[in-house]
Write a protein that holds these residues in place. Structure first.
Motif, mmCIF file in Angstrom:
data_model
loop_
_atom_site.group_PDB
_atom_site.id
_atom_site.type_symbol
_atom_site.label_atom_id
_atom_site.label_comp_id
_atom_site.label_asym_id
_atom_site.label_seq_id
_atom_site.Cartn_x
_atom_site.Cartn_y
_atom_site.Cartn_z
ATOM 1 N N LYS A 408 1.998 18.668 -83.798
ATOM 2 C CA LYS A 408 1.803 19.990 -84.404
ATOM 3 C C LYS A 408 1.150 20.982 -83.453
ATOM 4 O O LYS A 408 1.169 22.177 -83.692
ATOM 5 C CB LYS A 408 0.973 19.841 -85.673
ATOM 6 C CG LYS A 408 1.736 19.027 -86.722
ATOM 7 C CD LYS A 408 0.991 18.889 -88.035
ATOM 8 C CE LYS A 408 1.835 18.062 -88.993
ATOM 9 N NZ LYS A 408 1.187 17.829 -90.287
ATOM 10 N N SER A 409 0.519 20.482 -82.411
ATOM 11 C CA SER A 409 -0.164 21.362 -81.450
ATOM 12 C C SER A 409 -0.399 20.541 -80.184
ATOM 13 O O SER A 409 -0.141 19.340 -80.155
ATOM 14 C CB SER A 409 -1.535 21.778 -82.007
ATOM 15 O OG SER A 409 -2.344 20.597 -82.154
ATOM 16 N N TRP A 410 -0.904 21.190 -79.143
ATOM 17 C CA TRP A 410 -1.228 20.458 -77.908
ATOM 18 C C TRP A 410 -2.271 19.366 -78.204
ATOM 19 O O TRP A 410 -2.097 18.205 -77.818
ATOM 20 C CB TRP A 410 -1.767 21.442 -76.855
ATOM 21 C CG TRP A 410 -2.094 20.758 -75.561
ATOM 22 C CD1 TRP A 410 -3.332 20.338 -75.145
ATOM 23 C CD2 TRP A 410 -1.183 20.390 -74.517
ATOM 24 N NE1 TRP A 410 -3.244 19.733 -73.917
ATOM 25 C CE2 TRP A 410 -1.925 19.761 -73.493
ATOM 26 C CE3 TRP A 410 0.201 20.537 -74.330
ATOM 27 C CZ2 TRP A 410 -1.354 19.272 -72.325
ATOM 28 C CZ3 TRP A 410 0.770 20.054 -73.157
ATOM 29 C CH2 TRP A 410 0.005 19.429 -72.175
ATOM 30 N N ASP A 465 -1.512 29.151 -73.336
ATOM 31 C CA ASP A 465 -0.788 29.070 -74.610
ATOM 32 C C ASP A 465 0.715 28.972 -74.345
ATOM 33 O O ASP A 465 1.523 29.221 -75.219
ATOM 34 C CB ASP A 465 -1.134 30.260 -75.522
ATOM 35 C CG ASP A 465 -0.916 31.584 -74.822
ATOM 36 O OD1 ASP A 465 -0.350 31.592 -73.697
ATOM 37 O OD2 ASP A 465 -1.318 32.623 -75.381
#
Ligand code: GTP
Ligand code: SPV
Ligand code: MN
Length: 587
Positions: A408-410, A465
């Motif tokens: 879902k994210s880094w 990002d």
């Protein structure tokens, strides 16, 4: 000969004093030198020419039967502080490590030649490349290093210019497993390996330098040295995305790196950048750029055939060194699942008898220069590397892990990587088929404490990002009868396409507690022969089993104690809470 670098000459002299070789030879990296090595090995019986009509310039080396794989139990990371090596490594204090291994090196090269191999990991003109010098008494090592690294004069010139290099000392010793040690001194940029002539134990540029020592350097310098293939996926419209994929040893990297698109997906092309190791550097634009430090492949032979991996199958029909395969009566190399010919002599040089087990050793290998690969990417030589669209982790799991999911994210992706588990394979001496944690496929290769390594991975998320998305794949799910649910090999392109589509925002997904899974309709199954039940199993998760899995991952992470980054605990708690919610709703 000597070099223009006094520190290098002094080290060679010091090693010669200790090991007492008959001769010292500085490798130039020339083709003539390579063929001299092959001739020397043929005359001492350590190399056999294979059928020159069918396999021109191909040779067979049979290693000692006790020396056929990496030896993790004899591999040490020697840092001043034990905690810097971490629970993931065997540790020895540097003083003791040197003393133990130097005692074995005493007089080890008597009657032999000491070869000095200057080499460069990465394109010689790349700012990301790093150089080393391997000293060895093995012509097999010299020949393999010639195929797999940029070695010789050009590397030496860079080393003399830079004034620094990783020192790697290797001797085959007497092959007594009791006198075998693979030692790393990351704080001294030094490797000492004795008692094995095999692959990752002896070709020091590969796992010892490009992963264990380099991972340590990378942490200090702000980059990543990873057990990853790098592959370019070109769409029919001509757009190419680069993917870096970490799978444990003998879990499909070489195959994925050079896969052949299925006929039902016309117009797609695959380009190989690397098949085992990637060095990832943050670019000024916030993206990660990858180079392959190697320039050749040391690949698993069994299972390679015209159907599974035609590129590899073709690439090893010329200019290759085979290690521990069998032979046919026509002196062609043979291995399990070659799908043609019959074994006549096994990997130990005995007449083939099925009662003795496989004809080729399960960890038998080919060595070829990357230029043999019909789909070798010209960008593999680009000094600045290629921008990475997606990072993929994976393992060999009969159960549990779906075909593919996206973190879902880094930060969540770092947890996914840290939680990788896989069944052990013949690439290491020891039991095969046992599930163990192999974070980021780096369990055998991280040169420092995994807790610090995860913190280093997490730190990238704070700086950019524009990082690649992180995914997890599993080609190895089985049904109750032990058949693979997913056809794998070339068909894995379908999964790479979904990964690219997710990365470019072209498709939606099914959000689950462990990450985003494909909506089955978003996986292109045109022309694919797969049961709907199998596809459902591959694209769904069992909440109860995943609750157990996350508990196990939690216990594993907790074994790293206070050094474990808090962010990983937070990510783990979030997944566990989500799983609990879904379980509660279902009941
Ligand atoms: P190392 O060189 O040890 O790092 O291995 P690797 O990760 O490059 O693995 P490789 O591609 O050599 O594959 C290892 C074994 O897995 C071979 O016997 C392959 O035939 C088999 N294999 C590779 N890809 C697949 C796949 O998609 N499905 C299945 N079922 N087997 C595969
Ligand atoms: C591996 O075991 O991951 C390999 C083979 O790539 S070796 O070079 O022997 O480490
Ligand atoms: Mn490997």
């Amino acid at each position: 000969m000597t070099s223009r670098l006094p520190a290098l000459n002094a080290w060679v002299d010091e090693v010669a004093q200790l090991t007492q070789p008959d001769n010292v030879y500085w490798c130039s990296g020339s083709d003539a030198e390579y063929s001299n090595m092959l001739k020397a090995m043929q005359s001492d019986g350590t190399l056999t020419e294979l059928n020159p009509d069918r396999y021109p310039n191909c040779y067979l080396h049979l290693s000692d039967p006790s020396d056929v794989a990496r030896v993790e139990h004899l591999t040490f990371v020697c840092t001043q502080e034990r905690d810097d090596a971490g629970p993931n490594n065997h540790w020895m204090a540097p003083d003791e490590g040197h003393a133990r291994v130097d005692a074995l090196f005493e007089g080890a090269m008597k009657g032999r030649t000491l070869y000095v191999i200057p080499y460069c990991m990465g394109p010689v003109d790349s700012p990301f490349a790093r150089c080393g010098v391997e000293i060895t008494d093995s012509p097999y090592v010299v020949a393999n290093m010639k195929l797999m690294t940029r070695m010789g004069d050009a590397a030496l010139a860079r080393i003399e210019h830079e004034g620094s290099f990783v020192k790697g000392l290797h001797s085959t010793g007497d092959l007594d497993p009791e006198k075998r040690l693979i030692m790393h001194f990351p704080e001294e940029l030094t490797i000492k390996s004795i008692g094995s002539g095999y692959g990752g134990n002896a070709l020091l540029g590969k796992k010892c330098h490009a992963l264990r020592i380099a991972s340590y350097q990378a942490r200090n310098e702000g980059w990543l040295a990873e057990h990853m293939l790098i592959v370019g996926v070109e769409s029919p419209e001509g757009e190419t995305h680069y993917i870096a994929c970490a799978l444990p040893s003998a879990c499909g990297k070489t195959n994925l790196a050079m896969l052949i698109p299925p006929e039902s997906l016309p117009g797609w092309k695959i380009w190989t950048l690397g098949d085992d190791i990637a060095w990832l550097h943050p670019g000024e634009d916030g993206r990660l750029y990858a180079i392959n430090p190697e320039s050749g492949y040391f690949g698993v032979v069994p299972g390679t055939n015209a159907k599974t991996n035609k590129n590899a199958f073709d690439m090893i029909t010329h200019d290759a060194i085979f290690t521990n395969v069998a032979r046919t009566k026509d002196n062609e190399p043979w291995w399990e699942d070659k799908k043609s010919g019959e074994p006549s002599i096994d990997w130990r040089g005995r007449p083939y008898d099925p009662d003795n087990g496989p004809a080729a050793h399960p960890n038998s290998r080919f060595t070829v220069a990357a230029s043999n690969n019909p789909v070798y990417s010209s960008l593999a030589e680009a000094p600045g590397g290629v921008p990475i669209t997606a990072i993929v982790f994976g393992g060999r799991r009969k159960e549990l892990a779906p075909l593919v999911y996206q973190a879902k994210s880094w930060q969540h992706g770092v947890l996914v990587g840290a939680g990788v588990a896989s069944e052990t394979t013949a690439a290491n001496v020891g039991e095969v088929g046992v599930v163990r944690r192999d974070p980021m496929a780096m369990k055998p290769f991280c040169g420092y404490n995994f807790a610090d390594y995860w913190a280093h991975w997490l730190s990238f998320g704070e700086k950019s990002d524009r990082l690649p998305g992180i995914f997890h794949v599993n080609w190895f799910r089985q049904d109750d009868s032990g058949r693979f649910l997913w056809p794998g090999f070339g068909e894995n392109l379908r999964v790479l396409r979904w990964i690219i589509d997710r990365s470019t925002g072209a498709v939606g997904a099914n959000e689950t507690p462990i990450g985003f899974l494909p909506n089955p309709d978003d996986l292109d199954t045109t022309g694919l022969d797969i049961e709907p039940d199998a596809l459902r199993a591959l694209t769904s998760i069992d909440i109860g089993q995943w609750q157990v899995e996350m508990d196990t991952i939690g216990d594993y992470l907790a074994s790293y104690g206070d050094r474990l980054p808090k962010a990983l605990e937070t990510e783990l708690a979030a997944v566990e809470a989500n799983l609990k919610d879904v379980a509660a709703k279902a009941s």
